[in-house]
Design a protein around this motif. Structure first.
Motif, PDB file in Angstrom:
ATOM      1  N   TRP A 198       7.245  30.494 -25.074  1.00 36.78           N
ATOM      2  CA  TRP A 198       6.259  29.706 -25.803  1.00 36.78           C
ATOM      3  C   TRP A 198       5.249  29.020 -24.890  1.00 36.78           C
ATOM      4  CZ3 TRP A 198       3.563  28.863 -29.900  1.00 36.78           C
ATOM      5  CH2 TRP A 198       2.971  27.624 -30.134  1.00 36.78           C
ATOM      6  N   PHE A 199       5.714  28.263 -23.914  1.00 41.23           N
ATOM      7  CA  PHE A 199       4.785  27.462 -23.117  1.00 41.23           C
ATOM      8  C   PHE A 199       3.872  28.308 -22.226  1.00 41.23           C
ATOM      9  CE2 PHE A 199       7.947  24.228 -24.303  1.00 41.23           C
ATOM     10  CZ  PHE A 199       7.086  23.285 -24.832  1.00 41.23           C
ATOM     11  N   PRO A 200       4.359  29.370 -21.579  1.00 42.39           N
ATOM     12  CA  PRO A 200       3.399  30.246 -20.884  1.00 42.39           C
ATOM     13  C   PRO A 200       2.402  30.887 -21.842  1.00 42.39           C
ATOM     14  CG  PRO A 200       5.596  30.602 -20.015  1.00 42.39           C
ATOM     15  CD  PRO A 200       5.751  29.727 -21.223  1.00 42.39           C
ATOM     16  N   ALA A 201       2.842  31.198 -23.074  1.00 46.36           N
ATOM     17  CA  ALA A 201       1.910  31.771 -24.053  1.00 46.36           C
ATOM     18  C   ALA A 201       0.806  30.774 -24.389  1.00 46.36           C
ATOM     19  CB  ALA A 201       2.662  32.175 -25.315  1.00 46.36           C
ATOM     20  N   VAL A 202       1.172  29.499 -24.508  1.00 51.17           N
ATOM     21  CA  VAL A 202       0.166  28.459 -24.764  1.00 51.17           C
ATOM     22  C   VAL A 202      -0.814  28.383 -23.603  1.00 51.17           C
ATOM     23  CG1 VAL A 202      -0.169  25.968 -25.017  1.00 51.17           C
ATOM     24  CG2 VAL A 202       1.649  27.109 -26.285  1.00 51.17           C
ATOM     25  N   ALA A 203      -0.280  28.384 -22.375  1.00 52.81           N
ATOM     26  CA  ALA A 203      -1.147  28.305 -21.196  1.00 52.81           C
ATOM     27  C   ALA A 203      -2.090  29.504 -21.118  1.00 52.81           C
ATOM     28  CB  ALA A 203      -0.288  28.225 -19.925  1.00 52.81           C
ATOM     29  N   LEU A 204      -1.587  30.692 -21.423  1.00 54.37           N
ATOM     30  CA  LEU A 204      -2.426  31.894 -21.367  1.00 54.37           C
ATOM     31  C   LEU A 204      -3.474  31.895 -22.474  1.00 54.37           C
ATOM     32  CD1 LEU A 204       0.265  34.599 -20.526  1.00 54.37           C
ATOM     33  CD2 LEU A 204      -1.495  33.677 -19.001  1.00 54.37           C
ATOM     34  N   LEU A 205      -3.116  31.357 -23.639  1.00 55.28           N
ATOM     35  CA  LEU A 205      -4.091  31.279 -24.731  1.00 55.28           C
ATOM     36  C   LEU A 205      -5.225  30.335 -24.373  1.00 55.28           C
ATOM     37  CD1 LEU A 205      -5.008  31.933 -27.596  1.00 55.28           C
ATOM     38  CD2 LEU A 205      -3.545  30.056 -28.412  1.00 55.28           C
ATOM     39  N   VAL A 206      -4.883  29.185 -23.799  1.00 56.35           N
ATOM     40  CA  VAL A 206      -5.918  28.242 -23.371  1.00 56.35           C
ATOM     41  C   VAL A 206      -6.808  28.890 -22.317  1.00 56.35           C
ATOM     42  CG1 VAL A 206      -6.336  26.033 -22.210  1.00 56.35           C
ATOM     43  CG2 VAL A 206      -4.560  26.197 -23.951  1.00 56.35           C
ATOM     44  N   ASP A 207      -6.177  29.613 -21.379  1.00 56.27           N
ATOM     45  CA  ASP A 207      -6.965  30.287 -20.349  1.00 56.27           C
ATOM     46  C   ASP A 207      -7.841  31.381 -20.952  1.00 56.27           C
ATOM     47  OD1 ASP A 207      -7.404  30.869 -17.357  1.00 56.27           O
ATOM     48  OD2 ASP A 207      -6.777  32.814 -18.131  1.00 56.27           O
ATOM     49  N   ARG A 208      -7.318  32.074 -21.966  1.00 55.97           N
ATOM     50  CA  ARG A 208      -8.082  33.130 -22.617  1.00 55.97           C
ATOM     51  C   ARG A 208      -9.348  32.580 -23.270  1.00 55.97           C
ATOM     52  NH1 ARG A 208      -8.349  38.699 -22.420  1.00 55.97           N
ATOM     53  NH2 ARG A 208      -9.002  39.542 -24.432  1.00 55.97           N
ATOM     54  N   LEU A 209      -9.206  31.383 -23.826  1.00 53.81           N
ATOM     55  CA  LEU A 209     -10.357  30.722 -24.448  1.00 53.81           C
ATOM     56  C   LEU A 209     -11.094  29.833 -23.449  1.00 53.81           C
ATOM     57  CD1 LEU A 209      -8.610  29.650 -27.788  1.00 53.81           C
ATOM     58  CD2 LEU A 209     -10.084  31.641 -27.415  1.00 53.81           C
ATOM     59  N   GLY A 210     -10.774  30.041 -22.163  1.00 50.11           N
ATOM     60  CA  GLY A 210     -11.232  29.131 -21.126  1.00 50.11           C
ATOM     61  C   GLY A 210     -12.725  28.917 -21.045  1.00 50.11           C
ATOM     62  N   ARG A 211     -13.522  30.003 -21.150  1.00 54.12           N
ATOM     63  CA  ARG A 211     -14.969  29.846 -20.988  1.00 54.12           C
ATOM     64  C   ARG A 211     -15.528  28.872 -22.023  1.00 54.12           C
ATOM     65  NH1 ARG A 211     -18.965  32.210 -18.307  1.00 54.12           N
ATOM     66  NH2 ARG A 211     -17.561  33.765 -17.426  1.00 54.12           N
ATOM     67  N   TRP A 212     -15.017  28.959 -23.248  1.00 48.80           N
ATOM     68  CA  TRP A 212     -15.488  28.026 -24.291  1.00 48.80           C
ATOM     69  C   TRP A 212     -14.852  26.656 -24.122  1.00 48.80           C
ATOM     70  CZ3 TRP A 212     -12.835  25.646 -28.457  1.00 48.80           C
ATOM     71  CH2 TRP A 212     -13.672  24.971 -29.330  1.00 48.80           C
ATOM     72  N   LEU A 213     -13.537  26.625 -23.851  1.00 48.04           N
ATOM     73  CA  LEU A 213     -12.835  25.350 -23.753  1.00 48.04           C
ATOM     74  C   LEU A 213     -13.271  24.553 -22.538  1.00 48.04           C
ATOM     75  CD1 LEU A 213      -9.187  26.412 -24.696  1.00 48.04           C
ATOM     76  CD2 LEU A 213     -10.844  25.214 -26.125  1.00 48.04           C
ATOM     77  N   ARG A 214     -13.776  25.233 -21.501  1.00 43.43           N
ATOM     78  CA  ARG A 214     -14.165  24.531 -20.282  1.00 43.43           C
ATOM     79  C   ARG A 214     -15.629  24.146 -20.260  1.00 43.43           C
ATOM     80  NH1 ARG A 214     -10.674  28.724 -17.983  1.00 43.43           N
ATOM     81  NH2 ARG A 214      -8.652  27.755 -17.532  1.00 43.43           N
ATOM     82  N   ARG A 215     -16.337  24.349 -21.351  1.00 43.13           N
ATOM     83  CA  ARG A 215     -17.673  23.792 -21.430  1.00 43.13           C
ATOM     84  C   ARG A 215     -17.555  22.279 -21.285  1.00 43.13           C
ATOM     85  NH1 ARG A 215     -19.908  27.166 -26.704  1.00 43.13           N
ATOM     86  NH2 ARG A 215     -20.108  29.195 -25.667  1.00 43.13           N
ATOM     87  N   PRO A 216     -18.466  21.651 -20.551  1.00 50.67           N
ATOM     88  CA  PRO A 216     -18.307  20.232 -20.233  1.00 50.67           C
ATOM     89  C   PRO A 216     -17.950  19.347 -21.427  1.00 50.67           C
ATOM     90  CG  PRO A 216     -20.117  21.132 -18.986  1.00 50.67           C
ATOM     91  CD  PRO A 216     -19.641  22.242 -19.888  1.00 50.67           C
ATOM     92  N   ARG A 217     -18.693  19.464 -22.518  1.00 45.39           N
ATOM     93  CA  ARG A 217     -18.426  18.582 -23.660  1.00 45.39           C
ATOM     94  C   ARG A 217     -17.081  18.905 -24.307  1.00 45.39           C
ATOM     95  NH1 ARG A 217     -24.174  17.978 -26.976  1.00 45.39           N
ATOM     96  NH2 ARG A 217     -25.331  16.929 -25.293  1.00 45.39           N
ATOM     97  N   THR A 218     -16.794  20.194 -24.460  1.00 38.79           N
ATOM     98  CA  THR A 218     -15.531  20.586 -25.085  1.00 38.79           C
ATOM     99  C   THR A 218     -14.346  20.165 -24.234  1.00 38.79           C
ATOM    100  OG1 THR A 218     -16.644  22.513 -26.053  1.00 38.79           O
ATOM    101  CG2 THR A 218     -14.246  22.522 -26.033  1.00 38.79           C
ATOM    102  N   ALA A 219     -14.450  20.417 -22.920  1.00 41.71           N
ATOM    103  CA  ALA A 219     -13.354  20.068 -22.013  1.00 41.71           C
ATOM    104  C   ALA A 219     -13.102  18.562 -22.012  1.00 41.71           C
ATOM    105  CB  ALA A 219     -13.669  20.547 -20.595  1.00 41.71           C
TER     106      ALA A 219
END
Length: 215
Positions: free
Chosen positions: A169-190
């Protein structure tokens, strides 16, 4: 077909996936990089391994029946989660608004080896110092030991299953966040996600530190 084992798998999966401090720490570190997120996930699984080992050994029963010792663990766990929350909020405040959680183009920064160790340690301590875990394991595991079976082998199997579920479960969560990384790491979103994580961790820490004894 072992119906009790199937039932336990469902219950344990829900318990592992339930959002809490573990989940928040994994998401927060996965925003920094895939490596940090996976390190936190492994740390959480390591903390669960400690709890399952204590439950199998019977030491968790001692912890639960000694209010002073149990309260000490509760305070330590709450203080650590509170520290993570406040440090997250402080880091956001100090970081320039244009910085987000990675490099200017939105790609994550590569963590240094010490950052991997720090993320691993954060995941481990967040779970290992969770005072609710001994109560959950002591109340849950015996219910799925069939009558007439030796309790130790069955308890070992159930405990190992919990750790395996956490390793999925927890590695899957980490990989999902990384998969969405470009959007999630936008300054405002992050900043919004990190801010929410910081508030959630701070609230959980305060609840543990100031709340009644969890029994």
């Amino acid at each position: 077909m072992d119906a009790q084992l199937i039932a336990f798998t469902g219950v344990a999966a829900g318990m592992v996936a339930l959002p809490g401090a573990d989940f928040t720490v994994v998401v927060r570190n996965a925003l920094a990089s895939r490596t940090a997120g996976l390190a936190s996930a492994l740390g959480v699984a390591g903390g669960l391994l400690v709890h399952t080992a204590l439950a199998v050994a019977g030491l968790a029963a001692v912890l639960v029946t000694m209010p002073v010792l149990f309260r000490t663990v509760q305070l330590l766990g709450g203080a650590y989660v509170l520290y993570l929350g406040l440090s997250t909020l402080y880091a956001i405040r100090r970081r320039p608004a244009r910085d987000g959680s990675g490099t200017p183009d939105g790609e994550p920064e590569r963590p240094a080896p010490r950052e991997f160790g720090r993320a691993l340690r954060q995941g481990f301590l967040t779970n290992a110092l969770n005072p609710k875990a001994p109560v959950l394991f002591l109340s849950l595991l015996p219910q799925f030991v069939p009558d007439g079976q030796p309790p130790l082998p069955r308890t070992l199997l159930l405990a190992a299953l919990v750790v395996v579920l956490a390793l999925i479960w927890f590695p899957a969560v980490a990989l999902l966040v990384d998969r969405l990384g470009r959007w999630l790491r936008r300054p405002r979103t992050a900043r919004a996600i990190e801010g929410g994580s910081g508030v959630a961790l701070t609230g959980l820490g305060l609840a543990l530190v100031t709340g009644p004894l969890l029994r």
